[in-house]
Every structure is written in C-alpha cells, then in structure tokens.
Design a protein around this motif. Sequence first.
Motif, PDB file in Angstrom:
ATOM      1  N   THR A   1       0.839  -1.191   0.000  1.00 44.88           N
ATOM      2  CA  THR A   1       0.000   0.000   0.000  1.00 44.88           C
ATOM      3  C   THR A   1       0.878   1.246   0.000  1.00 44.88           C
ATOM      4  O   THR A   1       2.047   1.198   0.379  1.00 44.88           O
ATOM      5  CB  THR A   1      -0.932   0.029   1.227  1.00 44.88           C
ATOM      6  OG1 THR A   1      -1.850   1.107   1.113  1.00 44.88           O
ATOM      7  CG2 THR A   1      -0.146   0.177   2.516  1.00 44.88           C
TER       8      THR A   1
ATOM      9  N   ALA B   1      -3.029  -3.212  -5.933  1.00 45.47           N
ATOM     10  CA  ALA B   1      -3.163  -2.910  -7.362  1.00 45.47           C
ATOM     11  C   ALA B   1      -3.143  -1.409  -7.613  1.00 45.47           C
ATOM     12  O   ALA B   1      -2.508  -0.928  -8.557  1.00 45.47           O
ATOM     13  CB  ALA B   1      -4.456  -3.517  -7.898  1.00 45.47           C
ATOM     14  N   GLN B   2      -3.831  -0.641  -6.768  1.00 41.18           N
ATOM     15  CA  GLN B   2      -3.835   0.815  -6.911  1.00 41.18           C
ATOM     16  C   GLN B   2      -2.446   1.391  -6.663  1.00 41.18           C
ATOM     17  O   GLN B   2      -2.008   2.304  -7.375  1.00 41.18           O
ATOM     18  CB  GLN B   2      -4.848   1.424  -5.949  1.00 41.18           C
ATOM     19  CG  GLN B   2      -6.297   1.126  -6.304  1.00 41.18           C
ATOM     20  CD  GLN B   2      -7.257   1.487  -5.182  1.00 41.18           C
ATOM     21  OE1 GLN B   2      -6.886   1.520  -4.005  1.00 41.18           O
ATOM     22  NE2 GLN B   2      -8.501   1.763  -5.546  1.00 41.18           N
TER      23      GLN B   2
ATOM     24  N   ASN C   1      -4.178   2.737  -0.042  1.00 39.81           N
ATOM     25  CA  ASN C   1      -4.817   2.121  -1.215  1.00 39.81           C
ATOM     26  C   ASN C   1      -4.476   0.632  -1.317  1.00 39.81           C
ATOM     27  O   ASN C   1      -3.673   0.105  -0.548  1.00 39.81           O
ATOM     28  CB  ASN C   1      -4.440   2.866  -2.500  1.00 39.81           C
ATOM     29  CG  ASN C   1      -2.942   3.030  -2.666  1.00 39.81           C
ATOM     30  OD1 ASN C   1      -2.152   2.457  -1.921  1.00 39.81           O
ATOM     31  ND2 ASN C   1      -2.536   3.806  -3.651  1.00 39.81           N
ATOM     32  N   THR C   2      -5.098  -0.031  -2.269  1.00 41.92           N
ATOM     33  CA  THR C   2      -4.895  -1.468  -2.447  1.00 41.92           C
ATOM     34  C   THR C   2      -3.550  -1.725  -3.135  1.00 41.92           C
ATOM     35  O   THR C   2      -2.967  -0.809  -3.735  1.00 41.92           O
ATOM     36  CB  THR C   2      -6.006  -2.076  -3.303  1.00 41.92           C
ATOM     37  OG1 THR C   2      -5.896  -1.544  -4.638  1.00 41.92           O
ATOM     38  CG2 THR C   2      -7.373  -1.761  -2.730  1.00 41.92           C
TER      39      THR C   2
ATOM     40  N   ALA D   1      -0.268   0.772  -9.697  1.00 38.37           N
ATOM     41  CA  ALA D   1      -0.609   1.651 -10.817  1.00 38.37           C
ATOM     42  C   ALA D   1      -0.023   3.043 -10.620  1.00 38.37           C
ATOM     43  O   ALA D   1       0.516   3.650 -11.553  1.00 38.37           O
ATOM     44  CB  ALA D   1      -2.125   1.729 -10.973  1.00 38.37           C
ATOM     45  N   ARG D   2      -0.103   3.558  -9.391  1.00 38.23           N
ATOM     46  CA  ARG D   2       0.456   4.885  -9.119  1.00 38.23           C
ATOM     47  C   ARG D   2       1.973   4.884  -9.235  1.00 38.23           C
ATOM     48  O   ARG D   2       2.572   5.844  -9.712  1.00 38.23           O
ATOM     49  CB  ARG D   2       0.017   5.364  -7.732  1.00 38.23           C
ATOM     50  CG  ARG D   2      -1.440   5.783  -7.686  1.00 38.23           C
ATOM     51  CD  ARG D   2      -1.855   6.324  -6.341  1.00 38.23           C
ATOM     52  NE  ARG D   2      -1.111   7.524  -5.955  1.00 38.23           N
ATOM     53  CZ  ARG D   2      -1.453   8.297  -4.928  1.00 38.23           C
ATOM     54  NH1 ARG D   2      -2.528   8.001  -4.206  1.00 38.23           N
ATOM     55  NH2 ARG D   2      -0.743   9.354  -4.614  1.00 38.23           N
TER      56      ARG D   2
END
Length: 326
Positions: free
Chosen positions: A124, A301-302, A298-299, A305-306
């Motif tokens: 995270t 995956a999130q 955030n997760t 992505a960031r």
Amino acid sequence: MTPRSFRPASALALLGAVLCGAAAPALADQAWPTRPVRIVVAFPPGAPGDIIARLIQPTLQKALGQPVVVDNKPGAGGNIGMQEVLRATDGHTVLVGPDTMFTINPHVYRKLAFNPASDFVPVTQMAAFSQELVCHPKAGVRSVQELLAAARAKSLDYASGGPGVPGHMAMELLSAKAKVQMQHIAYKGPAPAMQDVLGGVIPCGFLASPTVGPFVKEGKLVALAVSGAQRLRSQPNVPTIAESGVPGYEAGFTEMMAMPRGTPAAAVNRLQTEVARALSGAEVRERLATLDLEPVANTPAQAAARLRAENGRWGEVAGLINLRLD
C-alpha cells in the motif's frame, strides 16, 4: 477413465480432493503471520515512513496477533533497506520508505543489485506528503523568487536527506524549471539535514514537511513554499512552488509499504487491510494531520498503478537533469 465408468462416489472423492488441495494454501495464507513481523524502514528515525510505522505499530501488533518490530536500515536512498528486505526469506519482513525507492532509484543508481519493479510487490501507499523549501532566518530569503535571485547572484547551498531522495529531486526539478544551479549538500536523512539548517550551517533545505513543519511554526525556519499541488492544512499561508512563479511545478510523494515478490497474495492483502484499518483510527488520523501526512491506504493494485505512473514522470526528470549515482 471413460464417462461410463465414472461413478458418483468417484466424483465426490475427486471433488473433495480438489477442494482440500485448494483449501490448504488458503488456510495457510489466512494463518499469516505465524511469527513476528519485522518492518524495515529504509530511512533514519524521524523520516515520514519511520513516523508512520511507529505510529501504527501498536495497532498492527494487536490486529496481527504477533510482535511487530520496527527496524531502521537507512542509506543509499533506501537501497540498503531494500536489500535487507530481499535477503529475508521468512515471508514476514516488510519494507517501508518513500515511493522514490521505486520511481527514482532505478533511473539514477547505476549499480542496483535488484530490480525494484520486479523484486517487490506493493502492499500500500500509506500516506502522501510534500517537501518543504525552508531557509534559516539569517539567510535573508523570504520567497521562492528571492531564493532563485540569490542562487543566480552567487553560489548557494541547500540540504536534503540524501542523494536521489524526495528533497533532492524536488530541488532538481525546481532548478531545471527555473534554470538555476544550487549546490546540493546531502545528509544521511532529513533529521541531520534539518539540524544544520536550524544551526545556520547550511542556509536552506528542501525537506519533508513533517520534519521541518514544527520549526516553521516556532519561527526558527522560514518556509518559502511546498512542493505538492496543494498548500498544507497546517500552514495555509505557505504557497506551493507553482503559486510562487514556477508554473507547472508539482512534486508530491508517498510513503510506501512493500514485500518481496513471491509473498502470498493473501498475506499481502491481510497486511494491507490491517494497515488501512490502523491508519483510519481517529487518534492516528489526528496525529498524521498535525504532521501534514495525508492517509492513502490504497490497495496493492492501486499502489502499483500509481508507482508505474510516477516512475515514468520521474524518469523524465532524471533524464532531464542527467543525474547518475553509484
């Protein structure tokens, strides 16, 4: 086996075997953690990630049912801490540090013994923060434009927490956009850098706002601007750099939590869930707000992505300034 010879009992036995086989790893993952959890903070005490890790440690320890130990392993822009985590094979060692370890280090360090993108899995992004451009009152600088004018007139030093760390990159981005040069004085973490700026040894510093904010409020340091897209809630009168005559400037950062690639997804997800819960607590949020740390939680995956987006952006900056470190 032909369809004619397939018996219902055989089907049930096969289904049971499949379910048992599928359940075994799941149960093993659900049991995580089975031993103490070690959080390796890749920066010194007093850095934002260290503050957050120690703040949520009691809540994590209670939720996970195992001791949670915070261990600082600073150096080389976080690379030493990253190597420390990758050496661990117990599935219970966790990395904490700024996102620059993943978004900047691969572009500027020539001899990395690992690949941050492929050797780690994000858990995270814990919290977002800005860098704050500050000067000692005796430096006689009260704004970004005054700083840039002083840098053009004579050689001017500034301090950061080390090569390639958020403060260094934030200043390099500013220097590139404003077409000025300042002499970088790298320290082993934001705390010792701040001490020399406080003492007037170095006139200015670009350091994490949670580190220098209290001294700005006490009048011991002069805040020129913050690096992010928005002003700090605790210092609403301090402008952003973009507002200070450098349009398009933005340099925001987050504190990351990650684990070695290959860690079971269930373990990663369990840790993310508990970190998010810890960061949502009223007392924790209140403390983070006083330090201008904005919870993200955030997760995986999130977070991944960031990181990919920021990696591309900072790769362009590193190429622009031609920054290379050993």
